[in-house]
Design a protein around this motif. Structure first.
Motif, short mmCIF file in Angstrom:
data_model
loop_
_atom_site.label_atom_id
_atom_site.label_comp_id
_atom_site.label_asym_id
_atom_site.label_seq_id
_atom_site.Cartn_x
_atom_site.Cartn_y
_atom_site.Cartn_z
N GLY A 1 -10.14 -5.10 1.55
CA GLY A 1 -8.95 -4.63 2.28
C GLY A 1 -8.23 -3.42 1.85
O GLY A 1 -7.85 -2.45 2.64
N GLY A 2 -8.41 -3.18 0.36
CA GLY A 2 -7.54 -1.87 0.11
C GLY A 2 -8.47 -0.71 0.22
O GLY A 2 -8.08 0.49 0.95
N ILE A 3 -9.80 -0.74 0.28
CA ILE A 3 -10.77 0.38 0.83
C ILE A 3 -10.54 0.66 2.26
O ILE A 3 -10.63 1.89 2.74
CB ILE A 3 -12.30 0.10 0.39
N LEU A 4 -10.49 -0.45 3.14
CA LEU A 4 -10.34 -0.35 4.39
C LEU A 4 -8.91 0.24 4.71
O LEU A 4 -8.81 1.01 5.62
CB LEU A 4 -10.29 -1.71 5.01
N LEU A 5 -7.93 -0.14 3.99
CA LEU A 5 -6.81 0.46 4.16
C LEU A 5 -6.58 2.14 3.91
O LEU A 5 -6.00 2.92 4.62
CB LEU A 5 -5.62 -0.04 3.08
N PHE A 6 -7.24 2.39 2.96
CA PHE A 6 -7.53 3.82 2.54
C PHE A 6 -7.99 4.50 3.58
O PHE A 6 -7.62 5.53 3.97
CB PHE A 6 -7.94 3.82 1.08
N ALA B 1 4.91 14.14 -11.20
CA ALA B 1 5.72 12.83 -11.60
C ALA B 1 5.31 11.67 -10.59
O ALA B 1 5.00 10.55 -10.70
CB ALA B 1 7.17 12.83 -11.51
N GLU B 2 5.22 12.22 -9.10
CA GLU B 2 4.81 11.28 -8.12
C GLU B 2 3.55 10.73 -8.31
O GLU B 2 3.13 9.53 -7.90
CB GLU B 2 4.97 11.88 -6.76
N ARG B 3 2.39 11.68 -8.65
CA ARG B 3 1.05 11.22 -8.81
C ARG B 3 1.05 10.22 -9.97
O ARG B 3 0.32 9.19 -10.00
CB ARG B 3 0.24 12.44 -9.52
N TRP B 4 1.93 10.08 -11.08
CA TRP B 4 1.86 9.11 -12.25
C TRP B 4 2.36 8.08 -11.43
O TRP B 4 2.15 6.86 -11.76
CB TRP B 4 2.75 9.79 -13.38
N LEU B 5 3.38 8.18 -10.46
CA LEU B 5 3.82 7.04 -9.99
C LEU B 5 2.72 6.09 -8.99
O LEU B 5 2.66 4.92 -9.13
CB LEU B 5 4.99 7.25 -8.86
N LEU B 6 2.04 6.94 -8.58
CA LEU B 6 0.65 6.50 -7.56
C LEU B 6 -0.14 5.43 -8.62
O LEU B 6 -0.80 4.69 -8.34
CB LEU B 6 0.04 7.47 -7.25
N VAL B 7 -0.37 6.04 -9.91
CA VAL B 7 -1.23 5.57 -10.88
C VAL B 7 -0.64 4.27 -11.41
O VAL B 7 -1.39 3.24 -11.32
CB VAL B 7 -1.62 6.52 -12.07
N LEU B 8 0.71 4.22 -11.57
CA LEU B 8 1.18 3.05 -12.17
C LEU B 8 1.41 2.01 -10.73
O LEU B 8 1.15 0.82 -11.12
CB LEU B 8 2.88 3.40 -12.60
N GLY B 9 1.62 2.31 -9.82
CA GLY B 9 1.61 1.39 -8.55
C GLY B 9 0.31 0.91 -8.41
O GLY B 9 0.12 -0.41 -7.93
N SER C 1 4.32 6.04 4.93
CA SER C 1 4.09 4.73 4.60
C SER C 1 2.64 4.24 4.50
O SER C 1 1.98 3.81 3.35
CB SER C 1 4.87 3.65 5.06
N ASP C 2 1.82 4.61 5.35
CA ASP C 2 0.59 4.33 5.98
C ASP C 2 -0.42 4.85 4.58
O ASP C 2 -1.13 4.62 3.92
CB ASP C 2 0.07 4.75 6.86
N ALA C 3 0.07 6.31 4.25
CA ALA C 3 -0.83 6.91 3.27
C ALA C 3 -0.42 6.46 1.74
O ALA C 3 -1.24 6.19 1.07
CB ALA C 3 -0.30 8.48 3.31
N VAL D 1 -3.57 4.62 -0.49
CA VAL D 1 -3.58 5.18 -1.77
C VAL D 1 -3.56 4.23 -2.78
O VAL D 1 -4.36 3.83 -3.89
CB VAL D 1 -2.77 6.50 -2.07
N LEU D 2 -2.38 3.28 -2.96
CA LEU D 2 -2.17 2.62 -3.98
C LEU D 2 -3.20 1.24 -4.02
O LEU D 2 -3.88 0.79 -4.76
CB LEU D 2 -0.78 1.77 -3.93
N PHE D 3 -3.54 0.77 -2.59
CA PHE D 3 -4.30 -0.25 -2.57
C PHE D 3 -5.71 0.20 -2.74
O PHE D 3 -6.69 -0.72 -3.17
CB PHE D 3 -3.92 -1.03 -1.36
N GLY D 4 -6.12 1.42 -1.94
CA GLY D 4 -7.56 1.76 -2.18
C GLY D 4 -7.91 1.85 -3.67
O GLY D 4 -9.08 1.50 -3.98
#
Length: 323
Positions: free
Chosen positions: A66-71, A87-95, A205-207, A211-214
């Motif tokens: 599902g994550g890859i499909l979402l990405f 800072a936002e890229r670090w948030l993506l990693v943590l997320g 939001s889709d992006a 990214v988070l789930f992919g």
């Protein structure tokens, strides 16, 4: 995520007549509650996997697919990291790490404590963690309405879990399972807050969800391929994995990300307390579980908490420094 400054899209204010009201409904509580209904089916679906299938691998297989499909289907997902600040890229990693932590903890909790108990503990603890994290990080402060609504929902969850014990049919509680379910609640609260913050900063939001789930799907892929994968080759196993991927990851998180545009993440985690109610009903109708009167009373209290939280959400397009 509370927005202390301006609306997400200043060019299209959310305070213009009937159209704004409909947008507020479709952009907030409705899609979040729909995603909660879909999530409420995860425990039941995973319990239908072939006997012997590793609990964590079941959830991770759904997340990977599902994550890859979402990405791949999310506009702007590939270019999002480049558009983010450091800072936002670090948030993506943590997320992504928080997303990956959810199936690793939740599905083993289901295997140890059962569908209803694991779901209730995970989702009952999530709004508490979300409120605390928002408060600690200075993003929002709790309001009396949020506190009351969340307290009612958590009380309902408690009655739902303790109902059998109150009627003299208690079974030993697996403390490891309880701890795993609480960790799942923390993971859910963390990635909800992170996703909400990125979305309210103007990122699609889709992006963000893509990214988070992919990324999380790739993180848990080794767990899927390094354990016994024979269950995935069966019709039942493949059906369960595909269902989890399409409905509880792809569709549910598209709806959830859409709802986070206009709903504070701390309120969103409370709205998704509808999930344990759905899980309990499915346990009764599909898995032939039996709920005593006290548990049904818990469902009623839970519904009351959701109503208290949803009504103000319909009238506000975004938070302003309050949960």
């Amino acid at each position: 995520m509370p927005n202390r400054t301006t609306p997400l899209n200043p060019a299209r204010p959310a305070t213009t007549g009937p159209r704004a009201s409909r947008t507020g409904l479709l952009g907030g509580p409705a899609p979040i509650l729909t995603s909660a209904v879909l999530w409420g089916t995860t425990g039941t679906a995973s319990s239908l996997a072939p006997a012997g299938a590793p609990a964590a691998a079941i959830g991770c297989a759904g997340l990977t697919l599902g994550g890859i499909l979402l990405f791949l289907t999310s506009r702007g997902a590939r270019s999002l990291p480049a558009a983010c600040t450091r800072a936002e890229r670090w948030l993506l990693v943590l997320g992504a790490l928080a997303v990956a932590g959810y199936p690793v903890t939740f599905y083993p909790a289901v295997a140890r404590t059962g569908v209803a108990v694991a779901t209730v503990i995970a989702l009952g603890s999530a709004p508490v963690f979300a409120g605390l994290l928002s408060w600690i990080t200075g993003q929002a402060r709790p309001t009396a309405r949020w506190t009351g609504a969340t307290a009612a929902a958590v009380l309902g969850c408690t009655l739902l879990v303790l109902g059998p014990g109150l009627t003299g049919h208690a079974t030993p509680m697996d403390l490891t399972g309880v701890a795993l379910a609480a960790c799942a609640g923390l993971s859910y609260a963390a990635y909800s807050l992170i996703g909400g913050r990125l979305i309210t900063r103007g990122h699609p939001s889709d992006a963000v969800m893509g990214v988070l789930f992919g990324t999380a799907g790739l993180l848990v892929l080794p767990l899927v391929v390094c354990v016994d994968t024979r269950w995935l080759a069966t019709t039942r196993g493949a059906t369960v994995a595909v269902y989890l991927a399409l409905f509880t990851v792809y569709l549910a998180y598209r709806l959830f990300g859409h709802g986070l545009r206009r709903t504070p993440a701390s309120a969103a985690t409370s709205l998704t307390l509808a999930e344990p109610a759905v899980a309990a009903v499915l346990g009764v109708t599909v898995l032939d579980e039996r709920l005593p009167a006290a548990s049904w009373c818990g469902l009623a209290v839970l519904a009351l908490g959701l109503v208290l939280l949803t009504v103000p959400a319909l009238g506000k397009s975004s938070g302003e420094g309050r949960i």
